[in-house]
Design an enzyme around this catalytic site. Structure first.
Site, PDB file in Angstrom:
ATOM      1  N   SER A   1      11.724 -11.513  44.316  1.00  0.00           N
ATOM      2  CA  SER A   1      12.863 -12.301  44.797  1.00  0.00           C
ATOM      3  C   SER A   1      13.532 -11.778  46.062  1.00  0.00           C
ATOM      4  CB  SER A   1      13.916 -12.442  43.695  1.00  0.00           C
ATOM      5  OG  SER A   1      14.471 -11.184  43.387  1.00  0.00           O
TER       6      SER A   1
ATOM      7  N   LYS B   1      19.436  -8.142  44.320  1.00  0.00           N
ATOM      8  CA  LYS B   1      19.814  -9.379  45.018  1.00  0.00           C
ATOM      9  C   LYS B   1      20.736  -9.039  46.185  1.00  0.00           C
ATOM     10  CE  LYS B   1      18.007 -11.984  41.736  1.00  0.00           C
ATOM     11  NZ  LYS B   1      16.707 -12.539  41.915  1.00  0.00           N
TER      12      LYS B   1
END
Length: 183
Positions: free
Chosen positions: A44, A83
Site C-alpha cells: 500500500s 500509511k
C-alpha cells in the site's frame, strides 16, 4: 551549532542486531529504548516504502510531537499498517479518481501511485469527510492497493493508535533501498 555526531557503532549495532535477530510483523523487536523494527506487510505504500521492507521506527516520536499532514506513520488498525497522514483533526478531505482535495484545495501528491498508471482510479469517490477530534485520515501512497481511511471498515484512526514514525529502511529485497530515509 550544537549538533553531535554519534559514534558509528551506535548506528551499526542496532542495524546488525535487527538483521541477525529478524523482526516480527505484528510487534517488531526492541532495538533500544524507543526504537523498533517492523516489516512492511503490504504494497500500500509502494513505491515510497516497498512491501517486505524492514524499517526502523521511532516509537516515541509522537509522544512529544503532533502528527502532521504528509507524515508516514506506523499504526495499529486491527493489524500493523504503514500509511501517510493526509488530514488531521478539523480538516475536510474528499477525493475522486486520482484527485484529492484538502480543505477545498487540490493536493499536489508526487508520492501518489496508481497501479493502472492512469489519472482515473477505479475507486469510488469519497467525502467530504471532516476529521474528528483526536483522529487522523490515513491513505497509502499506492492508492489502488491500499486499505485506508477511505474505506468505512478502516475509517479515521485515533492519534493514540500510532506506533511511531518510520525513519530508515534497514533491509529490502532491493539493496539500493537499504539505508534509505523514509519521507
Amino acid at each position: 551549532t550544537g549538533a553531535t555526531i554519534k559514534p558509528l557503532y551506535l548506528i551499526l549495532l542496532p542495524i546488525l542486531a535487527a538483521l541477525f535477530l529478524g523482526d516480527m510483523p505484528t510487534g517488531g523487536i526492541i532495538l533500544a529504548e524507543g526504537f523498533r523494527a517492523y516489516s512492511v506487510p503490504a504494497p500500500s505504500m509502494q513505491p515510497s516504502v516497498m512491501q517486505g521492507a524492514r524499517v526502523f521506527v521511532d516509537a516515541k516520536y509522537y509522544e512529544t510531537r503532533a502528527p502532521k499532514r504528509g507524515d508516514i506513520v506506523v499504526a495499529r488498525k486491527k493489524v500493523t499498517v504503514v500509511k501517510r497522514v493526509l488530514a488531521v483533526e478539523g480538516d475536510v478531505i474528499e477525493g475522486s479518481g486520482s484527485w484529492v482535495w484538502l480543505n477545498g484545495q487540490l493536493l499536489r501528491e508526487p508520492y501518489a501511485h496508481y497501479e493502472g498508471g492512469s489519472i482515473t482510479s477505479g475507486r469510488p469517490p469519497f467525502g467530504p469527510i471532516r476529521v474528528l477530534p483526536g483522529k487522523l485520515f490515513l491513505m497509502g501512497d499506492n492508492r489502488d492497493l491500499s486499505w485506508d481511511s477511505r474505506d468505512p471498515s478502516f475509517g479515521q484512526i485515533n492519534v493514540q493508535d500510532l506506533l511511531g514514525k518510520p525513519l530508515y529502511v534497514y533491509f529490502s529485497k532491493m539493496p539500493n533501498r537499504w539505508g534509505r530515509r523514509i519521507e
